[in-house]
Design an enzyme around this catalytic site. Structure first.
Site, PDB file in Angstrom:
ATOM      1  N   GLY A 192       0.756  -1.277  -0.136  1.00 58.48           N
ATOM      2  CA  GLY A 192      -0.002   0.012   0.013  1.00 58.48           C
ATOM      3  C   GLY A 192       0.768   1.319   0.066  1.00 58.48           C
ATOM      4  N   ASP A 193       2.138   1.179   0.214  1.00 61.59           N
ATOM      5  CA  ASP A 193       3.025   2.330   0.136  1.00 61.59           C
ATOM      6  C   ASP A 193       4.187   2.513  -0.349  1.00 61.59           C
ATOM      7  OD1 ASP A 193       3.421   5.230   0.733  1.00 61.59           O
ATOM      8  OD2 ASP A 193       3.591   4.928   2.876  1.00 61.59           O
ATOM      9  N   LEU A 194       4.577   1.594  -1.347  1.00 63.67           N
ATOM     10  CA  LEU A 194       5.799   1.521  -2.015  1.00 63.67           C
ATOM     11  C   LEU A 194       6.274   2.767  -2.692  1.00 63.67           C
ATOM     12  CD1 LEU A 194       5.559  -2.327  -3.415  1.00 63.67           C
ATOM     13  CD2 LEU A 194       6.941  -1.464  -1.469  1.00 63.67           C
TER      14      LEU A 194
END
Length: 372
Positions: free
Chosen positions: A224-226
């Site tokens: 969800g937050d690369l």
């Protein structure tokens, strides 16, 4: 970049431990004497880089979770277990140093002027490497990041098991890409910003063209937050003209939730565009890497432009909102905004058809030859 497990970021309290208090926490909770400590930038948690020995390289990250997310121990437990699982599967993920009681985390009070607020505390292994944001990206590392995004979600979705895994169903989580429509309630933070009309257009198109298609996308667990600060790389070649990189670290699992495979590639594309001198070319290389592991369906490909645009809108609107709450942290909170607005405007000026053509033709070229 978590903002709580619901759609009310304003209920969150960011920890405010100073370095002395943080060092005492490491001693009291984990039984380690701090040799050296410094604060790390963060969105709404608090992180410290800690060294516990002068002789060797025993380095950790002390992670103090915000008050809102700290009330969800099952969620933090699952996120931490996922990190441990990925490490065991060969991914460069941090692992926790256990508390004196043998636990992976501890609920603690403290921080300047916060009274009875409690914060979940973990001590994670420090991963070496340089954030992608600080290197000049090329096709090779963008392709590798695409492969990483697909590989992480695939192994988590197919093999990761935990009694509390259902806590990753975070229906109103503001950073889940399905929740772009929730931005309506924060758009005031843009004021009468000249870009506001574009964000409103993104939200409306998302409601009309993406939301009805969600059921046709393949579901999975998303990191969800690369983003370009959460992926670390090491150089693996001596060539200055054509540097080659390998991923050496995956950071920050606080935005993990159930979503869809296409969400992860869209998020990776958006963040890799941020520092790129040629942002519209980025998507094809990331997509090629992703599709070498997980080819997208026609429906998923058709939503990619609006999903990337939706993540730009999330990042820009939530950052503006959060900067109003924490003006002292504005510089870090608005990192994406420095180029993000320009890139979002460019996407819409060039248009969906032309941008997709560029992405898909670049990705198609990889089927004829392997990446350098």
């Amino acid at each position: 970049m978590s903002s709580g497990n619901d759609c009310r970021p304003q209920t969150l309290t960011k920890p405010t431990f100073d370095e002395r208090e943080a060092a005492e926490l490491v001693d009291r909770v984990f039984g380690l004497k701090v040799f050296w400590i410094r604060s790390l930038p963060s969105y709404d948690d608090q992180n410290f880089h800690v060294r516990v020995s002068a002789e060797d390289a025993d380095e950790y990250v002390l992670k103090i979770t915000n008050s809102e997310d700290s009330q969800e121990p099952d969620l933090i437990e699952v996120q931490t277990q996922a990190m441990m699982f990925l490490s065991a599967e060969g991914f460069p993920s941090a692992t926790p140093y256990l508390t004196k009681d043998g636990q992976i985390m501890s609920l603690e009070s403290g921080g300047t002027g916060l009274g009875s607020k409690k914060f979940m505390v973990r001590l994670l292994t420090y991963l070496p490497g340089t954030p992608v944001a600080k290197v000049t990206t090329n096709a090779q590392i963008l392709y590798e990041i695409g492969r990483l995004a697909a590989s992480v979600d695939k192994v988590l979705s197919e093999k990761f098991q935990h009694p509390s895994v259902k806590s990753l169903h975070r229906g109103q989580f503001i950073w889940n890409l399905a929740n772009v429509p929730l931005l309506d309630q924060y758009i005031y933070a843009l004021g009468q910003n000249k870009y506001r009309a574009v964000v409103e257009q993104v939200i409306e198109q998302f409601k009309g063209k993406v939301i009805p298609k969600l059921s046709s996308f393949r579901a999975c667990i998303n990191h969800g937050d690369l983003n370009d600060h959460n992926i670390l790389v090491d150089s693996c070649s001596a060539s200055l003209e054509n540097p080659q990189y390998r991923v050496s670290g995956i950071l920050d699992f606080s935005d993990m939730s159930y979503g869809y495979y296409v969400f992860e590639v869209a998020i990776a594309i958006m963040y890799m565009m941020i520092e790129s001198p040629d942002p519209l070319s980025v998507g094809g290389h990331v997509l090629a890497g992703f599709e070498s592991i997980l080819p997208l369906t026609a429906e998923e490909r058709g939503a990619l432009f609006l999903l990337v645009s939706g993540r730009f809108a999330q990042s820009l609107v939530i950052a503006a909102h959060t900067a109003l709450l924490y003006p002292e942290n504005k510089e870090y909170l608005t990192i994406t905004a420095k180029t993000g607005w320009k890139h979002l405007m460019t996407m819409f000026e060039v248009g969906q058809e032309a941008v997709e053509k560029k992405w898909f033709e670049t990705a198609q070229a990889y089927t004829h030859h392997a990446p350098a």
